[in-house]
Motif scaffolding. Structure first.
Motif, PDB file in Angstrom:
ATOM      1  N   PRO A   1       0.908  -1.326  -0.204  1.00 33.43           N
ATOM      2  CA  PRO A   1       0.217   0.158  -0.114  1.00 33.43           C
ATOM      3  C   PRO A   1       0.825   1.222  -0.154  1.00 33.43           C
ATOM      4  O   PRO A   1       0.659   2.369  -0.578  1.00 33.43           O
ATOM      5  N   VAL A   2       1.962   1.309   0.690  1.00 36.41           N
ATOM      6  CA  VAL A   2       2.925   2.426   0.640  1.00 36.41           C
ATOM      7  C   VAL A   2       3.273   2.681  -0.549  1.00 36.41           C
ATOM      8  O   VAL A   2       3.251   3.914  -1.294  1.00 36.41           O
ATOM      9  N   ALA A   3       3.798   1.689  -1.340  1.00 39.88           N
ATOM     10  CA  ALA A   3       4.323   1.835  -2.734  1.00 39.88           C
ATOM     11  C   ALA A   3       3.285   2.180  -3.594  1.00 39.88           C
ATOM     12  O   ALA A   3       3.555   3.109  -4.500  1.00 39.88           O
TER      13      ALA A   3
ATOM     14  N   PRO B   1       3.608  19.805 -17.893  1.00 39.71           N
ATOM     15  CA  PRO B   1       3.391  21.260 -18.617  1.00 39.71           C
ATOM     16  C   PRO B   1       4.494  21.857 -19.294  1.00 39.71           C
ATOM     17  O   PRO B   1       4.493  22.449 -20.274  1.00 39.71           O
ATOM     18  N   ARG B   2       5.769  21.539 -18.688  1.00 37.52           N
ATOM     19  CA  ARG B   2       6.841  22.480 -19.326  1.00 37.52           C
ATOM     20  C   ARG B   2       7.151  21.582 -20.702  1.00 37.52           C
ATOM     21  O   ARG B   2       7.780  22.594 -21.488  1.00 37.52           O
ATOM     22  N   ASN B   3       7.052  20.558 -21.000  1.00 33.72           N
ATOM     23  CA  ASN B   3       7.550  19.780 -22.424  1.00 33.72           C
ATOM     24  C   ASN B   3       7.088  18.348 -22.220  1.00 33.72           C
ATOM     25  O   ASN B   3       6.858  17.777 -21.160  1.00 33.72           O
ATOM     26  N   PHE B   4       6.708  18.081 -23.411  1.00 31.84           N
ATOM     27  CA  PHE B   4       6.159  16.473 -23.677  1.00 31.84           C
ATOM     28  C   PHE B   4       7.376  15.580 -23.271  1.00 31.84           C
ATOM     29  O   PHE B   4       7.123  14.439 -22.820  1.00 31.84           O
ATOM     30  N   ILE B   5       8.748  15.893 -23.515  1.00 29.43           N
ATOM     31  CA  ILE B   5       9.808  14.941 -23.629  1.00 29.43           C
ATOM     32  C   ILE B   5      10.340  14.999 -22.385  1.00 29.43           C
ATOM     33  O   ILE B   5      10.740  15.966 -21.696  1.00 29.43           O
ATOM     34  N   PRO B   6      10.270  14.034 -21.351  1.00 31.36           N
ATOM     35  CA  PRO B   6      11.103  13.824 -20.187  1.00 31.36           C
ATOM     36  C   PRO B   6      12.442  14.349 -19.970  1.00 31.36           C
ATOM     37  O   PRO B   6      12.827  14.998 -19.067  1.00 31.36           O
ATOM     38  N   LEU B   7      13.207  13.906 -20.878  1.00 30.42           N
ATOM     39  CA  LEU B   7      14.520  14.532 -21.106  1.00 30.42           C
ATOM     40  C   LEU B   7      14.603  16.101 -20.937  1.00 30.42           C
ATOM     41  O   LEU B   7      15.781  16.627 -20.262  1.00 30.42           O
ATOM     42  N   LEU B   8      13.758  16.830 -21.599  1.00 27.96           N
ATOM     43  CA  LEU B   8      13.645  18.284 -21.630  1.00 27.96           C
ATOM     44  C   LEU B   8      12.881  18.693 -20.453  1.00 27.96           C
ATOM     45  O   LEU B   8      12.978  19.810 -20.063  1.00 27.96           O
ATOM     46  N   ASN B   9      12.073  17.917 -20.002  1.00 28.57           N
ATOM     47  CA  ASN B   9      11.103  18.757 -18.539  1.00 28.57           C
ATOM     48  C   ASN B   9      11.765  18.414 -17.356  1.00 28.57           C
ATOM     49  O   ASN B   9      10.858  18.725 -16.353  1.00 28.57           O
ATOM     50  N   GLY B  10      12.699  17.507 -17.240  1.00 22.18           N
ATOM     51  CA  GLY B  10      13.428  17.178 -15.834  1.00 22.18           C
ATOM     52  C   GLY B  10      12.465  16.201 -15.311  1.00 22.18           C
ATOM     53  O   GLY B  10      12.556  15.815 -13.779  1.00 22.18           O
ATOM     54  N   GLY B  11      11.735  15.359 -15.735  1.00 21.52           N
ATOM     55  CA  GLY B  11      10.731  14.395 -15.170  1.00 21.52           C
ATOM     56  C   GLY B  11      11.227  12.922 -15.280  1.00 21.52           C
ATOM     57  O   GLY B  11      10.525  12.201 -14.760  1.00 21.52           O
ATOM     58  N   ASN B  12      12.481  12.946 -15.715  1.00 26.12           N
ATOM     59  CA  ASN B  12      12.890  11.338 -15.655  1.00 26.12           C
ATOM     60  C   ASN B  12      12.897  10.662 -14.060  1.00 26.12           C
ATOM     61  O   ASN B  12      12.432   9.500 -14.051  1.00 26.12           O
ATOM     62  N   LEU B  13      13.435  11.390 -13.149  1.00 24.27           N
ATOM     63  CA  LEU B  13      13.336  10.880 -11.780  1.00 24.27           C
ATOM     64  C   LEU B  13      11.860  10.568 -11.160  1.00 24.27           C
ATOM     65  O   LEU B  13      11.754   9.217 -10.555  1.00 24.27           O
ATOM     66  N   ALA B  14      11.040  11.352 -11.737  1.00 28.90           N
ATOM     67  CA  ALA B  14       9.569  11.204 -11.230  1.00 28.90           C
ATOM     68  C   ALA B  14       9.055   9.785 -11.998  1.00 28.90           C
ATOM     69  O   ALA B  14       8.439   8.963 -11.380  1.00 28.90           O
ATOM     70  N   ILE B  15       9.426   9.671 -13.216  1.00 27.42           N
ATOM     71  CA  ILE B  15       9.016   8.532 -13.861  1.00 27.42           C
ATOM     72  C   ILE B  15       9.409   7.389 -13.272  1.00 27.42           C
ATOM     73  O   ILE B  15       8.922   6.367 -12.914  1.00 27.42           O
ATOM     74  N   MET B  16      11.004   7.404 -12.971  1.00 29.95           N
ATOM     75  CA  MET B  16      11.589   6.058 -12.270  1.00 29.95           C
ATOM     76  C   MET B  16      10.999   5.780 -11.050  1.00 29.95           C
ATOM     77  O   MET B  16      10.691   4.624 -10.797  1.00 29.95           O
ATOM     78  N   PHE B  17      10.658   6.713 -10.280  1.00 26.35           N
ATOM     79  CA  PHE B  17      10.209   6.516  -9.185  1.00 26.35           C
ATOM     80  C   PHE B  17       8.727   5.799  -9.071  1.00 26.35           C
ATOM     81  O   PHE B  17       8.498   5.094  -8.290  1.00 26.35           O
ATOM     82  N   CYS B  18       7.967   6.381  -9.997  1.00 20.31           N
ATOM     83  CA  CYS B  18       6.394   5.823 -10.177  1.00 20.31           C
ATOM     84  C   CYS B  18       6.413   4.265 -10.398  1.00 20.31           C
ATOM     85  O   CYS B  18       5.872   3.591  -9.900  1.00 20.31           O
ATOM     86  N   PHE B  19       7.475   4.186 -11.576  1.00 17.89           N
ATOM     87  CA  PHE B  19       7.417   2.785 -11.815  1.00 17.89           C
ATOM     88  C   PHE B  19       8.183   2.072 -10.939  1.00 17.89           C
ATOM     89  O   PHE B  19       7.879   0.590 -10.778  1.00 17.89           O
ATOM     90  N   SER B  20       9.149   2.542 -10.300  1.00 18.01           N
ATOM     91  CA  SER B  20       9.749   1.602  -9.272  1.00 18.01           C
ATOM     92  C   SER B  20       8.775   1.113  -8.175  1.00 18.01           C
ATOM     93  O   SER B  20       8.654  -0.173  -7.496  1.00 18.01           O
ATOM     94  N   CYS B  21       8.089   2.119  -7.826  1.00 19.49           N
ATOM     95  CA  CYS B  21       6.986   1.981  -6.679  1.00 19.49           C
ATOM     96  C   CYS B  21       5.849   1.015  -7.152  1.00 19.49           C
ATOM     97  O   CYS B  21       5.424   0.102  -6.195  1.00 19.49           O
ATOM     98  N   LEU B  22       5.668   0.967  -8.465  1.00 22.04           N
ATOM     99  CA  LEU B  22       4.575   0.422  -8.954  1.00 22.04           C
ATOM    100  C   LEU B  22       5.176  -1.144  -9.069  1.00 22.04           C
ATOM    101  O   LEU B  22       4.363  -2.146  -8.871  1.00 22.04           O
ATOM    102  N   TYR B  23       6.377  -1.286  -9.326  1.00 19.83           N
ATOM    103  CA  TYR B  23       7.049  -2.703  -9.206  1.00 19.83           C
ATOM    104  C   TYR B  23       6.531  -3.326  -7.786  1.00 19.83           C
ATOM    105  O   TYR B  23       6.513  -4.520  -7.752  1.00 19.83           O
ATOM    106  N   PHE B  24       7.091  -2.456  -6.744  1.00 17.67           N
ATOM    107  CA  PHE B  24       7.129  -2.975  -5.213  1.00 17.67           C
ATOM    108  C   PHE B  24       5.547  -3.491  -4.995  1.00 17.67           C
ATOM    109  O   PHE B  24       5.215  -4.015  -4.121  1.00 17.67           O
ATOM    110  N   VAL B  25       4.708  -2.724  -5.562  1.00 16.57           N
ATOM    111  CA  VAL B  25       3.147  -2.949  -5.400  1.00 16.57           C
ATOM    112  C   VAL B  25       2.905  -4.359  -5.826  1.00 16.57           C
ATOM    113  O   VAL B  25       2.416  -5.073  -5.147  1.00 16.57           O
TER     114      VAL B  25
END
Length: 135
Positions: A75-77, A94-118
């Motif tokens: 549940p935590v994950a 909202p900054r850009n569609f491409i994660p490399l340009l919008n700085g969202g790489n880490l948020a995506i990795m955390f999201c899917f890492s936690c989804l894996y722990f679920v």
């Protein structure tokens, strides 16, 4: 190749636990920076407790700590995965569609890492596993 895969497969449960601890520590550090303002000099020094960033920091501090311990891992994950998805779409997308340009790489990795722990749980080196053996 099959024997190599079998040899490495023996370590999957332990590596799952290590991955959970490292992911938890990385989440926890964001909570510490946002809520406890440590270390000095981070971009989170001006985050206020009940702002959107402050509430996210509380989630990261408390739930990141639980993830480190492997307590209520699934549940935590799940909550942390959702938080990181929201963080991505509110702050980065909202900054850009491409994660490399919008700085969202880490948020995506955390999201899917936690989804894996679920799905995978906390592994053998977790409080969940310790409690489960006693029950």
């Amino acid at each position: 190749m099959d024997s190599f895969n079998k040899m490495l497969a023996r370590f999957e449960p332990q590596v799952l636990s290590i991955f959970r601890v490292v992911t938890g520590l990385l989440m926890f550090q964001f909570g510490v920076a946002k809520i406890l303002k440590f270390p000095p000099g981070t971009p989170f020094e001006k985050v206020q407790a009940f702002s959107l960033f402050g509430v996210a920091g509380m989630f990261e501090l408390i739930l990141g700590g639980l993830l480190i311990l492997g307590l209520l891992t699934r549940p935590v994950a799940f909550i942390l995965s959702g938080e990181m998805a929201c963080a991505y779409f509110i702050e980065h997308f909202p900054r850009n569609f491409i994660p490399l340009l919008n700085g969202g790489n880490l948020a995506i990795m955390f999201c899917f890492s936690c989804l894996y722990f679920v799905c995978a749980g906390g592994g053998p080196w977790s409080l969940d596993a310790l409690i489960g053996k006693k029950g």
